[in-house]
Write a protein that holds these residues in place. Structure first.
Motif, PDB file in Angstrom:
ATOM      1  N   ILE A  42      -7.703   1.803   8.226  1.00 36.25           N
ATOM      2  CA  ILE A  42      -9.139   1.850   7.921  1.00 36.25           C
ATOM      3  C   ILE A  42      -9.388   1.394   6.481  1.00 36.25           C
ATOM      4  N   VAL A  43      -8.568   1.866   5.560  1.00 38.66           N
ATOM      5  CA  VAL A  43      -8.714   1.482   4.156  1.00 38.66           C
ATOM      6  C   VAL A  43      -8.532  -0.029   4.006  1.00 38.66           C
ATOM      7  N   ALA A  44      -7.533  -0.604   4.677  1.00 37.64           N
ATOM      8  CA  ALA A  44      -7.297  -2.045   4.598  1.00 37.64           C
ATOM      9  C   ALA A  44      -8.487  -2.816   5.171  1.00 37.64           C
ATOM     10  N   PHE A  45      -9.035  -2.339   6.274  1.00 41.94           N
ATOM     11  CA  PHE A  45     -10.194  -2.991   6.874  1.00 41.94           C
ATOM     12  C   PHE A  45     -11.388  -2.955   5.929  1.00 41.94           C
ATOM     13  N   LEU A  46     -11.654  -1.799   5.364  1.00 40.09           N
ATOM     14  CA  LEU A  46     -12.785  -1.671   4.449  1.00 40.09           C
ATOM     15  C   LEU A  46     -12.584  -2.530   3.198  1.00 40.09           C
ATOM     16  N   HIS A  47     -11.359  -2.625   2.737  1.00 41.47           N
ATOM     17  CA  HIS A  47     -11.068  -3.442   1.556  1.00 41.47           C
ATOM     18  C   HIS A  47     -11.465  -4.898   1.794  1.00 41.47           C
ATOM     19  N   GLU A  48     -11.242  -5.380   3.004  1.00 40.75           N
ATOM     20  CA  GLU A  48     -11.591  -6.762   3.348  1.00 40.75           C
ATOM     21  C   GLU A  48     -13.063  -6.906   3.715  1.00 40.75           C
ATOM     22  N   ASP A  49     -13.591  -5.958   4.469  1.00 37.93           N
ATOM     23  CA  ASP A  49     -14.943  -6.066   5.021  1.00 37.93           C
ATOM     24  C   ASP A  49     -16.034  -5.584   4.074  1.00 37.93           C
ATOM     25  N   ALA A  50     -15.749  -4.516   3.339  1.00 38.46           N
ATOM     26  CA  ALA A  50     -16.751  -3.922   2.449  1.00 38.46           C
ATOM     27  C   ALA A  50     -16.048  -3.376   1.204  1.00 38.46           C
ATOM     28  N   PRO A  51     -15.670  -4.251   0.286  1.00 41.97           N
ATOM     29  CA  PRO A  51     -14.857  -3.819  -0.853  1.00 41.97           C
ATOM     30  C   PRO A  51     -15.530  -2.826  -1.796  1.00 41.97           C
ATOM     31  N   THR A  52     -16.835  -2.669  -1.698  1.00 41.70           N
ATOM     32  CA  THR A  52     -17.510  -1.698  -2.566  1.00 41.70           C
ATOM     33  C   THR A  52     -17.448  -0.281  -2.002  1.00 41.70           C
ATOM     34  N   ILE A  53     -16.991  -0.160  -0.777  1.00 40.27           N
ATOM     35  CA  ILE A  53     -16.874   1.156  -0.140  1.00 40.27           C
ATOM     36  C   ILE A  53     -15.398   1.539  -0.110  1.00 40.27           C
ATOM     37  N   VAL A  54     -15.106   2.728  -0.608  1.00 38.96           N
ATOM     38  CA  VAL A  54     -13.720   3.204  -0.615  1.00 38.96           C
ATOM     39  C   VAL A  54     -13.629   4.552   0.080  1.00 38.96           C
ATOM     40  N   VAL A  55     -12.450   4.814   0.600  1.00 38.33           N
ATOM     41  CA  VAL A  55     -12.182   6.123   1.195  1.00 38.33           C
ATOM     42  C   VAL A  55     -11.604   6.987   0.089  1.00 38.33           C
ATOM     43  N   ASP A  56     -12.208   8.140  -0.119  1.00 38.90           N
ATOM     44  CA  ASP A  56     -11.714   9.086  -1.112  1.00 38.90           C
ATOM     45  C   ASP A  56     -11.247  10.333  -0.377  1.00 38.90           C
ATOM     46  N   VAL A  57     -10.404  11.114  -1.040  1.00 41.77           N
ATOM     47  CA  VAL A  57      -9.871  12.326  -0.411  1.00 41.77           C
ATOM     48  C   VAL A  57      -9.877  13.457  -1.421  1.00 41.77           C
ATOM     49  N   ILE A  58     -10.223  14.618  -0.931  1.00 46.35           N
ATOM     50  CA  ILE A  58     -10.149  15.847  -1.726  1.00 46.35           C
ATOM     51  C   ILE A  58      -8.854  16.546  -1.317  1.00 46.35           C
ATOM     52  N   GLU A  59      -7.930  16.641  -2.237  1.00 45.55           N
ATOM     53  CA  GLU A  59      -6.658  17.318  -1.970  1.00 45.55           C
ATOM     54  C   GLU A  59      -6.679  18.680  -2.632  1.00 45.55           C
ATOM     55  N   PRO A  60      -5.998  19.667  -2.164  1.00 46.17           N
ATOM     56  CA  PRO A  60      -5.015  19.639  -1.086  1.00 46.17           C
ATOM     57  C   PRO A  60      -5.636  19.851   0.293  1.00 46.17           C
ATOM     58  N   ASP A  61      -6.955  19.913   0.371  1.00 50.22           N
ATOM     59  CA  ASP A  61      -7.628  20.202   1.636  1.00 50.22           C
ATOM     60  C   ASP A  61      -7.551  19.053   2.636  1.00 50.22           C
ATOM     61  N   GLY A  62      -7.307  17.842   2.156  1.00 52.27           N
ATOM     62  CA  GLY A  62      -7.219  16.696   3.044  1.00 52.27           C
ATOM     63  C   GLY A  62      -8.553  16.336   3.660  1.00 52.27           C
ATOM     64  N   LYS A  63      -9.608  16.366   2.850  1.00 48.97           N
ATOM     65  CA  LYS A  63     -10.950  16.021   3.328  1.00 48.97           C
ATOM     66  C   LYS A  63     -11.258  14.588   2.911  1.00 48.97           C
ATOM     67  N   TYR A  64     -11.399  13.712   3.892  1.00 45.74           N
ATOM     68  CA  TYR A  64     -11.623  12.287   3.652  1.00 45.74           C
ATOM     69  C   TYR A  64     -13.101  11.963   3.830  1.00 45.74           C
ATOM     70  N   TYR A  65     -13.612  11.105   2.932  1.00 48.68           N
ATOM     71  CA  TYR A  65     -15.006  10.699   2.991  1.00 48.68           C
ATOM     72  C   TYR A  65     -15.166   9.327   2.352  1.00 48.68           C
ATOM     73  N   LEU A  66     -16.280   8.676   2.631  1.00 51.47           N
ATOM     74  CA  LEU A  66     -16.560   7.366   2.039  1.00 51.47           C
ATOM     75  C   LEU A  66     -17.313   7.531   0.746  1.00 51.47           C
ATOM     76  N   LYS A  67     -16.963   6.689  -0.215  1.00 52.65           N
ATOM     77  CA  LYS A  67     -17.613   6.707  -1.517  1.00 52.65           C
ATOM     78  C   LYS A  67     -18.029   5.277  -1.854  1.00 52.65           C
ATOM     79  N   LYS A  68     -19.277   5.132  -2.260  1.00 48.19           N
ATOM     80  CA  LYS A  68     -19.778   3.790  -2.614  1.00 48.19           C
ATOM     81  C   LYS A  68     -19.736   3.604  -4.102  1.00 48.19           C
TER      82      LYS A  68
END
Length: 68
Positions: A42-68
Motif C-alpha cells: 500500500i505504501v509503495a502504491f501511494l508513493h507512486e500514485d499520491a506522493p503527498t499522502i503517507v501512511v503513518d503509524v502510532i507505535e507501540p499500538d500499531g495504529k495506521y492512518y493516512l497523513k497528508k
C-alpha cells in the motif's frame, strides 16, 4: 484472499479511518509479518500514485492512518 485484505486495508485508510494492526491480524487470521508486507504494498502504491499522502503509524499500538 490477499488482494481482498490489501484492498480492505486500503479502503479503510482512504476513508481516513485507523487500522489497528493487532485487531486486523486477529480478525483475518494473518500474522503481523503478513500485515507488514500488505502495508508495504500500500505504501509503495501511494508513493507512486499520491506522493503527498503517507501512511503513518502510532507505535507501540500499531495504529495506521493516512497523513497528508
Amino acid at each position: 484472499m490477499k488482494t481482498q485484505l490489501v484492498l480492505l486495508i486500503y479502503a479503510t485508510l482512504i476513508k481516513m479511518k485507523v487500522v489497528v494492526r493487532k485487531d486486523f491480524c486477529s480478525r483475518h487470521a494473518i500474522s503481523e509479518r503478513t500485515f507488514y508486507r500488505y502495508m508495504a504494498e500500500i505504501v509503495a502504491f501511494l508513493h507512486e500514485d499520491a506522493p503527498t499522502i503517507v501512511v503513518d503509524v502510532i507505535e507501540p499500538d500499531g495504529k495506521y492512518y493516512l497523513k497528508k
